[in-house]
Design an enzyme around this catalytic site. Structure first.
Site, mmCIF file in Angstrom:
data_model
loop_
_atom_site.group_PDB
_atom_site.id
_atom_site.type_symbol
_atom_site.label_atom_id
_atom_site.label_comp_id
_atom_site.label_asym_id
_atom_site.label_seq_id
_atom_site.Cartn_x
_atom_site.Cartn_y
_atom_site.Cartn_z
ATOM 1 N N LYS A 80 1.076 -1.282 -0.492
ATOM 2 C CA LYS A 80 0.236 0.074 -0.652
ATOM 3 C C LYS A 80 0.940 1.268 0.157
ATOM 4 O O LYS A 80 2.274 1.228 0.592
ATOM 5 C CB LYS A 80 -0.306 -0.010 1.239
ATOM 6 C CG LYS A 80 -1.627 1.380 2.052
ATOM 7 C CD LYS A 80 -2.940 0.695 2.958
ATOM 8 C CE LYS A 80 -3.517 1.809 2.772
ATOM 9 N NZ LYS A 80 -4.911 1.234 4.312
ATOM 10 N N SER A 155 -9.640 1.407 3.317
ATOM 11 C CA SER A 155 -9.145 2.741 2.137
ATOM 12 C C SER A 155 -8.027 1.753 0.827
ATOM 13 O O SER A 155 -7.567 2.116 0.403
ATOM 14 C CB SER A 155 -7.941 3.023 3.101
ATOM 15 O OG SER A 155 -7.436 2.428 3.504
ATOM 16 N N SER A 179 -9.927 -1.381 7.660
ATOM 17 C CA SER A 179 -8.835 -1.514 6.043
ATOM 18 C C SER A 179 -8.285 -2.432 5.071
ATOM 19 O O SER A 179 -8.402 -2.049 4.103
ATOM 20 C CB SER A 179 -8.325 0.560 5.392
ATOM 21 O OG SER A 179 -9.079 1.063 5.625
HETATM 22 N N1 GLN Z 1 -13.386 3.191 6.497
HETATM 23 C C1 GLN Z 1 -12.923 2.958 7.392
HETATM 24 C C2 GLN Z 1 -12.773 4.825 7.739
HETATM 25 O O1 GLN Z 1 -12.909 5.033 6.489
HETATM 26 C C3 GLN Z 1 -11.594 2.814 7.893
HETATM 27 C C4 GLN Z 1 -10.340 3.150 7.295
HETATM 28 C C5 GLN Z 1 -8.940 2.108 7.497
HETATM 29 O O2 GLN Z 1 -8.979 1.196 8.023
HETATM 30 N N2 GLN Z 1 -7.778 3.127 7.071
HETATM 31 O O3 GLN Z 1 -12.008 5.534 8.644
#
Ligand code: GLN
Length: 497
Positions: A80, A155, A179
């Site tokens: 990532k 994400s 994420s």
């Molecule tokens: N989708 C969640 C958010 O937008 C989790 C994001 C993540 O785990 N980085 O905060």
């Protein structure tokens, strides 16, 4: 597709060790697949072909010279774009860091390199890891290989999409509220959120420091366990890094769940959960039962407040962590023409460099932390966090693991939730509690609903990550086998319009 790409990471590693496959061969095969399909999928932000092939050749030479390397030596991996890796830009999906070259490696990247993994490139993500669809990336959309019109989750959407389209056998992501697990769930792969602190955050761009944790993506449980073992362990460079060791993870694969008590979280089902998700979840429970586990219902009453508390704690930490992008120290600078004050340049830079979702969270967090509101918002959310931890503790006195669907729905159409932040946030309803408690959790592919993958979440106590794999190995379905050869698969190979 080159048949080599269908091998698991474990198989690739053992073939390389045995001399029946070279790292150069498999790395080349990955790049061919990336060049064939990634114009349609959009998983990678940048590639590192030359250095990767040189690293692969170096591994091959060491093996030819009789050196004994680890089980993943020579295996290609994508990371990532949140991990610092010298020689490649690190953008975290944000325009504010466009072209920024990190001066050092994150610890987890160093561990990959030490274990002989071959890093092929950096993967797309929601901006600063904020989102559940990878659509907030400042650079490009990533498409779900099961249907290019659908989101790959977020994400870490690039990590999930690259795996599901067989571009690489392993990827490394981060999980702050879901994420890793949610993108794994909607693309039919395995994603693990390790115990908080068991993997170093050094050199990992911060979103919400008390929640962030790096973790593995793979196409099966064993591969994920192997990768987690490579990256985990104490790091003196991270003050929250745990000293305690994790139990054996690959050893746990195949041990089964005979005699275990598996707790179904009562709060995670019903309204808002797609029937196809619920029926796949029930079938997976039946599989656990056939494997000798007893299924019981467990109530965790404070899980209902996890999402609300998360959207106070996470933005508070975000507002503080993202203050460093000030036009002085990192990334782009806008409007510095000699006539403006530093404050004006900072405003212009942050205005131009950050996207809408990031700005929303900085504003939310600044508000929640401001004098007069701190106790009411941030303070109350921290109390809820403790109550969630207590729910977990009470549950784990009665059961070995807790389970739920990973996400209430399967993947949705690109664009569908972009104007509705709350609908987007709800994708993480079931995943957030484990981050709030610092526990381990994972998503395993179990079946399809309307042709799209469904994930099964397993939640275990902190430092009991081995339990995730015991359940996962019992119930995972090799869903991706059924994607290869379909018309959706053929679409990956069509030239980008
Ligand atoms: N989708 C969640 C958010 O937008 C989790 C994001 C993540 O785990 N980085 O905060």
């Amino acid at each position: 597709m080159n048949e080599l790409l269908k091998l698991s990471a474990a198989e690739i590693g053992s073939k390389i060790a045995a001399g029946s496959l070279t790292s150069v061969e498999i790395t080349k095969a990955c790049f061919e697949q990336i060049h064939a399909v990634d114009a349609q999928v959009g998983a990678f932000l940048c590639l590192d072909e030359e250095r990767a092939l040189a690293a692969a050749a170096a591994i091959d030479a060491r093996i030819a010279a009789g050196e004994k390397l680890g089980p993943l030596a020579g295996v290609p991996i994508g990371v990532k774009d949140i991990f610092c890796y010298q020689g490649l830009p690190t953008t975290c999906g944000s325009r504010i860091l466009e072209g920024w070259m990190p001066p050092y490696n994150s610890t987890v990247v160093d561990r990959l390199l030490e274990a002989g993994l071959v890093i092929v490139g950096k993967l797309n993500m929601d901006e600063f890891a904020m989102g559940s669809s990878t659509e907030t990336s400042g650079y490009q959309l990533t498409h779900n290989p099961w249907n290019l019109g659908y989101i790959p989750g977020g994400s870490s959407g690039g990590c999930a999409a690259a795996l599901a389209s067989y571009q690489v056998p392993l990827t490394l992501g981060t999980d702050t509220g879901g994420s890793i697990r949610q993108p794994a769930s909607v693309t039919g792969v395995v994603g693990v959120k390790p115990t908080y602190g068991s993997n170093s955050r050094y050199g990992v761009l911060a979103m919400a420091s008390s929640l962030d944790v790096p973790g593995p993506f793979a196409r099966n449980a064993r591969d994920a366990a192997l990768l987690q073992e490579v990256i985990s362990g104490h790091d003196p460079m991270d003050s929250t890094s745990l000293v305690s060791e994790l139990p054996g993870l690959t050893d746990a694969v195949g041990k089964g769940v005979d005699g275990w008590k598996i707790g179904v979280v009562k709060e995670f089902g019903g309204d808002g959960y797609q029937p196809g998700v619920e029926s796949a979840f029930k079938e997976a429970l039946a599989k656990c039962e056939r494997a000798g586990a007893e299924i019981v219902e467990v109530s965790c009453p404070h899980f209902d407040y996890a999402l609300a508390a998360y959207y106070l704690i996470m933005p508070s930490e975000v507002s503080s962590n993202l203050a460093r992008y000030d036009s002085v120290r990192y990334g782009i600078r806008v409007g510095d023409d000699g006539t403006r004050s530093m404050e004006e340049v900072m405003n212009l830079t942050r205005g131009a460099g950050f996207g809408e979702e990031v700005k929303r969270r900085i504003i939310l967090g600044t508000y929640a932390l401001s004098a007069g509101y701190y106790d009411a918002y941030y303070g109350s959310a921290q109390k809820v966090r403790t109550l969630i931890q207590q729910d977990f503790d009470a549950a784990f006195e009665k059961v070995d693991v807790l389970v739920s669907p990973t996400s209430p729905t399967v993947a949705w159409k690109l664009g569908e939730r972009m104007d509705d932040p709350l609908a987007m946030y709800k994708a993480d309803l079931c995943t957030i509690p484990s981050n709030m408690a610092g526990n381990s959790a994972a998503s395993f592919p179990i079946g399809l609903s309307d042709g799209l993958p469904v994930g099964f979440q397993v939640m275990a106590p902190a430092l009991a990550d081995d339990r995730l794999y015991r359940v996962g190995a019992v119930l995972e379905e090799p869903l991706l086998d059924s994607l290869v050869g379909t018309s959706a698969w053929d679409a990956l190979y069509e030239e980008a319009k």
